[in-house]
Motif scaffolding. Sequence first.
Motif, PDB file in Angstrom:
ATOM      1  N   ILE A   5       9.529 -10.654 -62.307  1.00 42.11           N
ATOM      2  CA  ILE A   5      10.934 -10.694 -61.887  1.00 42.11           C
ATOM      3  C   ILE A   5      11.264  -9.468 -61.046  1.00 42.11           C
ATOM      4  N   LEU A   6      10.793  -8.310 -61.465  1.00 38.58           N
ATOM      5  CA  LEU A   6      11.041  -7.096 -60.688  1.00 38.58           C
ATOM      6  C   LEU A   6      10.374  -7.168 -59.316  1.00 38.58           C
ATOM      7  N   GLU A   7       9.178  -7.718 -59.276  1.00 40.89           N
ATOM      8  CA  GLU A   7       8.482  -7.878 -57.993  1.00 40.89           C
ATOM      9  C   GLU A   7       9.244  -8.840 -57.079  1.00 40.89           C
ATOM     10  N   ARG A   8       9.688  -9.962 -57.637  1.00 38.34           N
ATOM     11  CA  ARG A   8      10.469 -10.922 -56.849  1.00 38.34           C
ATOM     12  C   ARG A   8      11.767 -10.298 -56.356  1.00 38.34           C
ATOM     13  N   LEU A   9      12.437  -9.566 -57.232  1.00 39.55           N
ATOM     14  CA  LEU A   9      13.694  -8.925 -56.857  1.00 39.55           C
ATOM     15  C   LEU A   9      13.460  -7.864 -55.786  1.00 39.55           C
ATOM     16  N   THR A  10      12.390  -7.101 -55.903  1.00 38.46           N
ATOM     17  CA  THR A  10      12.043  -6.099 -54.889  1.00 38.46           C
ATOM     18  C   THR A  10      11.857  -6.764 -53.529  1.00 38.46           C
ATOM     19  N   ASP A  11      11.165  -7.898 -53.509  1.00 36.61           N
ATOM     20  CA  ASP A  11      10.954  -8.632 -52.254  1.00 36.61           C
ATOM     21  C   ASP A  11      12.278  -9.110 -51.663  1.00 36.61           C
ATOM     22  N   VAL A  12      13.148  -9.639 -52.515  1.00 34.11           N
ATOM     23  CA  VAL A  12      14.450 -10.125 -52.051  1.00 34.11           C
ATOM     24  C   VAL A  12      15.283  -8.961 -51.504  1.00 34.11           C
ATOM     25  N   LEU A  13      15.287  -7.842 -52.205  1.00 40.92           N
ATOM     26  CA  LEU A  13      16.060  -6.683 -51.746  1.00 40.92           C
ATOM     27  C   LEU A  13      15.549  -6.194 -50.399  1.00 40.92           C
ATOM     28  N   SER A  22      27.885  -9.767 -43.692  1.00 43.94           N
ATOM     29  CA  SER A  22      28.719 -10.906 -44.072  1.00 43.94           C
ATOM     30  C   SER A  22      27.926 -12.010 -44.776  1.00 43.94           C
ATOM     31  N   ASP A  23      26.596 -11.938 -44.700  1.00 43.63           N
ATOM     32  CA  ASP A  23      25.745 -12.978 -45.278  1.00 43.63           C
ATOM     33  C   ASP A  23      25.076 -12.577 -46.585  1.00 43.63           C
ATOM     34  N   SER A  24      25.132 -11.293 -46.927  1.00 49.25           N
ATOM     35  CA  SER A  24      24.407 -10.824 -48.106  1.00 49.25           C
ATOM     36  C   SER A  24      25.103  -9.613 -48.705  1.00 49.25           C
ATOM     37  N   TYR A  25      25.310  -9.662 -50.017  1.00 46.52           N
ATOM     38  CA  TYR A  25      25.898  -8.528 -50.725  1.00 46.52           C
ATOM     39  C   TYR A  25      24.996  -7.306 -50.619  1.00 46.52           C
ATOM     40  N   VAL A  26      23.682  -7.513 -50.712  1.00 50.56           N
ATOM     41  CA  VAL A  26      22.737  -6.400 -50.583  1.00 50.56           C
ATOM     42  C   VAL A  26      22.856  -5.765 -49.207  1.00 50.56           C
ATOM     43  N   ALA A  27      22.909  -6.585 -48.173  1.00 54.15           N
ATOM     44  CA  ALA A  27      23.066  -6.063 -46.812  1.00 54.15           C
ATOM     45  C   ALA A  27      24.392  -5.324 -46.679  1.00 54.15           C
ATOM     46  N   PHE A  28      25.438  -5.870 -47.274  1.00 55.64           N
ATOM     47  CA  PHE A  28      26.748  -5.211 -47.254  1.00 55.64           C
ATOM     48  C   PHE A  28      26.644  -3.801 -47.840  1.00 55.64           C
ATOM     49  N   LEU A  29      25.968  -3.684 -48.988  1.00 55.86           N
ATOM     50  CA  LEU A  29      25.822  -2.368 -49.610  1.00 55.86           C
ATOM     51  C   LEU A  29      25.037  -1.422 -48.708  1.00 55.86           C
ATOM     52  N   HIS A  30      23.929  -1.894 -48.156  1.00 52.38           N
ATOM     53  CA  HIS A  30      23.119  -1.043 -47.271  1.00 52.38           C
ATOM     54  C   HIS A  30      23.906  -0.612 -46.035  1.00 52.38           C
ATOM     55  N   LYS A  31      24.639  -1.532 -45.464  1.00 51.41           N
ATOM     56  CA  LYS A  31      25.402  -1.215 -44.245  1.00 51.41           C
ATOM     57  C   LYS A  31      26.509  -0.200 -44.528  1.00 51.41           C
ATOM     58  N   ASN A  32      27.024  -0.219 -45.760  1.00 49.71           N
ATOM     59  CA  ASN A  32      28.082   0.723 -46.127  1.00 49.71           C
ATOM     60  C   ASN A  32      27.543   2.065 -46.596  1.00 49.71           C
ATOM     61  N   GLY A  33      26.231   2.170 -46.723  1.00 51.68           N
ATOM     62  CA  GLY A  33      25.592   3.456 -46.957  1.00 51.68           C
ATOM     63  C   GLY A  33      25.412   3.859 -48.401  1.00 51.68           C
ATOM     64  N   LEU A  34      24.731   4.970 -48.549  1.00 47.69           N
ATOM     65  CA  LEU A  34      24.359   5.470 -49.865  1.00 47.69           C
ATOM     66  C   LEU A  34      25.570   5.732 -50.757  1.00 47.69           C
ATOM     67  N   ASN A  35      26.636   6.282 -50.212  1.00 50.83           N
ATOM     68  CA  ASN A  35      27.797   6.581 -51.058  1.00 50.83           C
ATOM     69  C   ASN A  35      28.368   5.324 -51.700  1.00 50.83           C
ATOM     70  N   LYS A  36      28.407   4.213 -50.970  1.00 48.43           N
ATOM     71  CA  LYS A  36      28.899   2.950 -51.530  1.00 48.43           C
ATOM     72  C   LYS A  36      27.972   2.467 -52.634  1.00 48.43           C
ATOM     73  N   ILE A  37      26.665   2.590 -52.390  1.00 44.50           N
ATOM     74  CA  ILE A  37      25.690   2.170 -53.404  1.00 44.50           C
ATOM     75  C   ILE A  37      25.822   3.036 -54.649  1.00 44.50           C
ATOM     76  N   LEU A  38      25.962   4.341 -54.460  1.00 46.78           N
ATOM     77  CA  LEU A  38      26.122   5.246 -55.606  1.00 46.78           C
ATOM     78  C   LEU A  38      27.415   4.961 -56.365  1.00 46.78           C
ATOM     79  N   GLU A  39      28.452   4.612 -55.639  1.00 42.40           N
ATOM     80  CA  GLU A  39      29.719   4.227 -56.278  1.00 42.40           C
ATOM     81  C   GLU A  39      29.487   3.034 -57.203  1.00 42.40           C
TER      82      GLU A  39
END
Length: 112
Positions: A5-13, A22-39
């Motif tokens: 599961i971790l391997e699959r999730l790593t691949d998806v991330l 606009s198409d992916s929550y993960v992409a949204f977080l990356h585009k908003n940068g480290l501070n958003k992810i840390l939040e």
Amino acid sequence: MSADILERLTDVLRERKSYAASDSYVAFLHKNGLNKILEKVGEESIETILAAKDASISGDNQKLVFETADLWFHSLVMLSHLGSDAKAVLSELDRRFDVSGIEEKALRGSSE
């Protein structure tokens, strides 16, 4: 099962980093940068702590498991953003198997 599961999730991330925000929550977080992810990691940490307190009273761990999954997910996004992944964490945990927690902390110079 869990390593798979971790391997699959790593691949998806890794894959979703390149998606439009606009198409992916993960992409949204990356585009908003480290501070958003840390939040998000901080928010999920607090929610996990509160769920644990509730579970200790109610005896029901369902919400705790849900919040822990959110915390792990956002932690994996953080690792991905910084060029690491679950394999690195699993390797570190594996390294610690033959070292007591007290010894491991002493090796790091930690006073926790």
